[in-house]
Design an enzyme around this catalytic site. Structure first.
Site, mmCIF file in Angstrom:
data_model
loop_
_atom_site.group_PDB
_atom_site.id
_atom_site.type_symbol
_atom_site.label_atom_id
_atom_site.label_comp_id
_atom_site.label_asym_id
_atom_site.label_seq_id
_atom_site.Cartn_x
_atom_site.Cartn_y
_atom_site.Cartn_z
ATOM 1 N N GLU A 36 0.958 -1.114 -0.088
ATOM 2 C CA GLU A 36 0.028 0.009 -0.038
ATOM 3 C C GLU A 36 1.067 1.230 0.020
ATOM 4 O O GLU A 36 1.785 1.242 0.871
ATOM 5 C CB GLU A 36 -0.715 0.115 1.260
ATOM 6 C CG GLU A 36 -1.773 1.124 1.510
ATOM 7 C CD GLU A 36 -2.812 1.215 2.271
ATOM 8 O OE1 GLU A 36 -2.854 0.360 3.285
ATOM 9 O OE2 GLU A 36 -3.537 2.236 2.514
ATOM 10 N N ARG A 261 5.391 -12.499 9.874
ATOM 11 C CA ARG A 261 6.165 -11.142 9.768
ATOM 12 C C ARG A 261 7.538 -11.250 10.157
ATOM 13 O O ARG A 261 7.753 -11.926 11.364
ATOM 14 C CB ARG A 261 5.268 -9.947 10.252
ATOM 15 C CG ARG A 261 4.398 -9.489 9.421
ATOM 16 C CD ARG A 261 3.564 -8.512 10.629
ATOM 17 N NE ARG A 261 2.485 -7.830 9.615
ATOM 18 C CZ ARG A 261 2.558 -6.920 9.056
ATOM 19 N NH1 ARG A 261 3.675 -6.058 9.125
ATOM 20 N NH2 ARG A 261 1.630 -6.632 8.099
ATOM 21 N N LYS A 271 4.417 0.523 10.003
ATOM 22 C CA LYS A 271 4.633 1.704 9.238
ATOM 23 C C LYS A 271 4.229 2.894 10.184
ATOM 24 O O LYS A 271 4.613 4.202 10.175
ATOM 25 C CB LYS A 271 3.836 1.851 7.989
ATOM 26 C CG LYS A 271 4.467 1.166 6.961
ATOM 27 C CD LYS A 271 3.819 1.362 5.690
ATOM 28 C CE LYS A 271 3.098 0.021 5.106
ATOM 29 N NZ LYS A 271 2.415 0.306 3.788
HETATM 30 P P1 ATP Z 1 -0.326 -1.551 6.777
HETATM 31 O O1 ATP Z 1 -0.508 -1.805 8.134
HETATM 32 O O2 ATP Z 1 -0.236 -0.271 6.336
HETATM 33 O O3 ATP Z 1 -1.135 -2.453 5.767
HETATM 34 P P2 ATP Z 1 2.032 -3.245 5.884
HETATM 35 O O4 ATP Z 1 3.386 -3.456 6.508
HETATM 36 O O5 ATP Z 1 1.057 -4.552 5.902
HETATM 37 O O6 ATP Z 1 1.309 -2.306 6.689
HETATM 38 P P3 ATP Z 1 1.568 -3.455 3.262
HETATM 39 O O7 ATP Z 1 1.959 -2.345 2.280
HETATM 40 O O8 ATP Z 1 0.202 -3.665 3.142
HETATM 41 O O9 ATP Z 1 2.278 -2.860 4.505
HETATM 42 O O10 ATP Z 1 2.615 -4.631 2.781
HETATM 43 C C1 ATP Z 1 2.982 -5.126 1.690
HETATM 44 C C2 ATP Z 1 3.294 -6.602 1.721
HETATM 45 O O11 ATP Z 1 4.416 -6.944 2.550
HETATM 46 C C3 ATP Z 1 1.953 -7.252 2.538
HETATM 47 O O12 ATP Z 1 1.957 -8.531 1.672
HETATM 48 C C4 ATP Z 1 2.669 -7.529 3.680
HETATM 49 O O13 ATP Z 1 2.151 -8.892 4.208
HETATM 50 C C5 ATP Z 1 3.927 -7.493 3.720
HETATM 51 N N1 ATP Z 1 4.860 -7.376 4.762
HETATM 52 C C6 ATP Z 1 4.500 -6.164 5.479
HETATM 53 N N2 ATP Z 1 5.345 -6.145 6.781
HETATM 54 C C7 ATP Z 1 6.000 -7.290 6.584
HETATM 55 C C8 ATP Z 1 6.970 -7.745 7.621
HETATM 56 N N3 ATP Z 1 7.235 -7.327 8.853
HETATM 57 N N4 ATP Z 1 7.455 -9.252 7.133
HETATM 58 C C9 ATP Z 1 7.018 -9.869 6.343
HETATM 59 N N5 ATP Z 1 6.229 -9.331 5.320
HETATM 60 C C10 ATP Z 1 5.699 -8.148 5.528
HETATM 61 MG MG MG Z 2 -0.887 -4.390 5.076
#
Ligand code: ATP
Ligand code: MG
Length: 567
Positions: A36, A261, A271
């Site tokens: 996102e 994660r 974030k």
């Molecule tokens: P938000 O809370 O804004 O959704 P987010 O960290 O999930 O934050 P996204 O932009 O939705 O951010 O993440 C993009 C992709 O990265 C998603 O598939 C998410 O699952 C993966 N991702 C995000 N944070 C992690 C992490 N700490 N470890 C592994 N994968 C991650």
């Molecule tokens: Mg997300």
């Protein structure tokens, strides 16, 4: 490791994919990375990027880059641009498959109309707060909205008017008609659309209603023909909902798999918290070299190879864990040890005059650029009568195990001669040591036949008249507690911030050959660590060097201990 050699190790997800391929369930593998654009990517995202693009690479499939841009309030073009730059920098390529969930807004709308026609979605007039109250809890079923049994025609008309912008923000929603008593809260008539009169980065003012993430996400995967939709664990409970939507529409269903994660010690990965660090000025920006963002790590001097290698070594699992930041640094050192040229730099200078060295003579000494790789060649370093050494390499009253310079003692100057400390110069008023007078032994030149007389200490140095001034920034962890995300350890993450995470030193002195070093160039400063020319700043015309990592590899020690414990 070049990208051509990059094939991720096996994990439970690749095992499942292999079974699927063997069973002929899929002809190929098609994954996606769906960020996102509401912040910069961090090392956690790198794990997901390496996994998704890596699997596509491994099985000669495809991986899309898709922006999940369903919330115009939090999304910005700057974020989208940085994401594109960061994924590229990591070394991955999505070909012509850069997509946006907003590409599908029209299609998603038509799908929603189809659900309404089938009696599987309805327009609700409850407010967000009422919807929350009606939802129930984990132990109590929810209550049905009074608008749940609206006739199809009325729903269609209202949904059309929602789209046309006839109603105020938040006054109505479109909800799926599933089961208010479901044990899975995600299935209790989730909201599919909300009214939001906010311009969107890509669709401008076209839409007055926006799809919720859960409605858009599974469908976007389906529309793109994603075979294996890889998510983090929190989406496990959303999977039944995605399946319900797709089955209700008779649409193609990708296979969703969840993994844990990535968390890393001494930093935060959410974030929201990273944004707070930026907004409240605890760091200089998203790309501050202390940030776990990819742009921060890049500016700090991290290489894409080191990050890909790290992501591979941590593996993919289903259980929560916090990875030791020492492992990330270890992967970096492994990479830079082979690739970074050695140079000499003095961070806290102490002036040394070699009394028996002739004035106006400059010798050019030969030095290997990297003993790990003779192919990296040699360079010449000037040696002259006045030098700088490191303040901490001299002690007037040396403790027992101090083998560096002290009054009457000898040390070797790297690539040069053995010198002996004859006299200490002090500031008359403060008593502070301001310089040393030494003598050198002309017979001891490094590399000369008689030059290999042994002494216990070897110091780095630079020639005062030839060295260039530089600013050096030393970094430490952003936080003082290892489990920064744990609310018990850090109830308010701000109180856990490390007040000493940045130390600025200037002027420092670097070898003359580094005068024009390009931004992003990486070096090993002998005995001090790995350093990288900052890409965003210079200081009064001096280059700025960021310390990427020290030379001390704590991970190697941890690994050794684990191995002996396991025996
Ligand atoms: P938000 O809370 O804004 O959704 P987010 O960290 O999930 O934050 P996204 O932009 O939705 O951010 O993440 C993009 C992709 O990265 C998603 O598939 C998410 O699952 C993966 N991702 C995000 N944070 C992690 C992490 N700490 N470890 C592994 N994968 C991650
Ligand atoms: Mg997300």
């Amino acid at each position: 490791m070049s990208l051509e050699e990059y094939t991720p190790s096996s994990n439970f997800i690749s095992d499942i994919i292999e079974e699927d391929l063997k069973a002929g369930k899929y002809r190929g593998v098609h994954t996606r990375f769906p960020p996102e654009p509401n912040g910069y990517l961090h090392i956690g995202h790198a794990k997901s990027i390496c996994l998704n693009f890596g699997l596509a690479e491994k099985y000669r499939g495809l991986c899309n880059l898709r922006f999940d841009d369903t919330n115009p309030i939090k999304e910005e073009a700057e974020y989208a641009e940085s994401i594109i730059e960061d994924v590229r920098w990591l070394g991955f390529d999505w070909g012509d498959r850069l997509f946006y969930a907003s590409d599908y807004f029209e299609k998603l709308y038509e799908y929603a109309v189809q659900l309404i026609r089938n009696g599987k979605a309805y327009v609700d007039d409850l407010s967000a707060e009422e919807i929350r109250q009606y939802r129930g809890t984990l132990t109590e079923p929810g209550r049905e909205s009074p608008h749940r049994s609206r006739p199809v025609e009325e729903n269609l008309a209202l949904f059309g008017r929602m789209r046309a912008g006839e109603f105020g923000d938040g006054s109505r929603t479109l909800r799926a008609k599933i089961d208010m008593a479901s044990g899975n809260l995600n299935m209790r008539d989730p909201v599919m659309y909300r009214i939001l009169k906010s311009p969107h980065l890509r669709t401008g003012d076209k839409w007055r209603i926006y799809p919720m993430y859960d409605w858009a996400h599974g469908l976007s995967d389906s529309i793109e023909g994603i075979t294996h939709s890889i998510c983090t664990l929190e989406f496990e409970d959303h999977r039944p909902l995605y399946d319900w939507f797709l089955d209700a529409l008779g649409a193609y269903r990708p296979k969703q798999m969840e993994f844990a994660r990535l968390n890393i010690s001494y930093t935060v990965m959410s974030k929201r918290k990273l944004l707070r660090l930026v907004q409240e000025g605890h760091v200089s920006g998203w790309n501050d070299p202390r940030m776990p963002t990819l742009s921060g790590l890049r500016r700090r001097g991290y290489t894409p190879e080191a990050i890909r290698n790290f992501c591979d070594r941590i593996g993919v699992a289903k259980t929560y864990s916090v990875v030791d930041i020492a492992l990330l640094e270890h992967c970096l050192r492994e990479n830079l040890n082979r690739s970074a040229p050695r140079v000499m730099a003095v961070l806290r200078p102490l002036r040394v005059v070699i009394d028996n060295y002739p004035e106006n003579v400059v010798e050019e000494l030969e030095a290997l650029n990297n003993p790990e790789d003779p192919g990296m060649g040699t360079r010449r370093i000037p040696f002259s009568r006045v030098l700088y050494i490191e303040q901490e390499d001299f002690r007037e009253e040396p403790p027992k195990d101090f083998f560096r310079l002290a009054p009457g003692r000898e040390v070797r100057l790297k690539h040069a001669y053995i010198i002996k400390c004859e006299r200490v110069v002090k500031d008359e008023k403060t008593g502070e040591i301001t310089g040393l007078h030494c003598t050198y032994d002309p017979e001891t030149k490094s590399g000369s036949p008689k030059g290999e007389r042994k002494v216990k200490g070897t110091l780095h140095w630079v020639s005062a008249a030839h060295a260039h001034k530089a600013e050096v920034r030393l970094y430490d962890h952003l936080f003082v507690k290892p489990e920064t995300e744990d609310e018990n350890q850090c109830p308010d993450f701000k109180s856990c911030l490390n007040p000493n995470s940045l130390e600025v030193l200037k002027p420092c002195y670097v070898e003359p050959g580094m005068a024009g070093a390009a931004a992003g160039s990486r070096y090993q400063f002998l005995r001090l660590g790995y350093f990288c020319v900052d890409s965003a700043s210079s200081s009064d015309g001096m280059p700025v060097f960021n310390r990427t990592a020290t030379l001390r590899d704590t991970w190697a020690k941890i690994e050794k201990k684990q191995k002996t414990a396991g025996k």
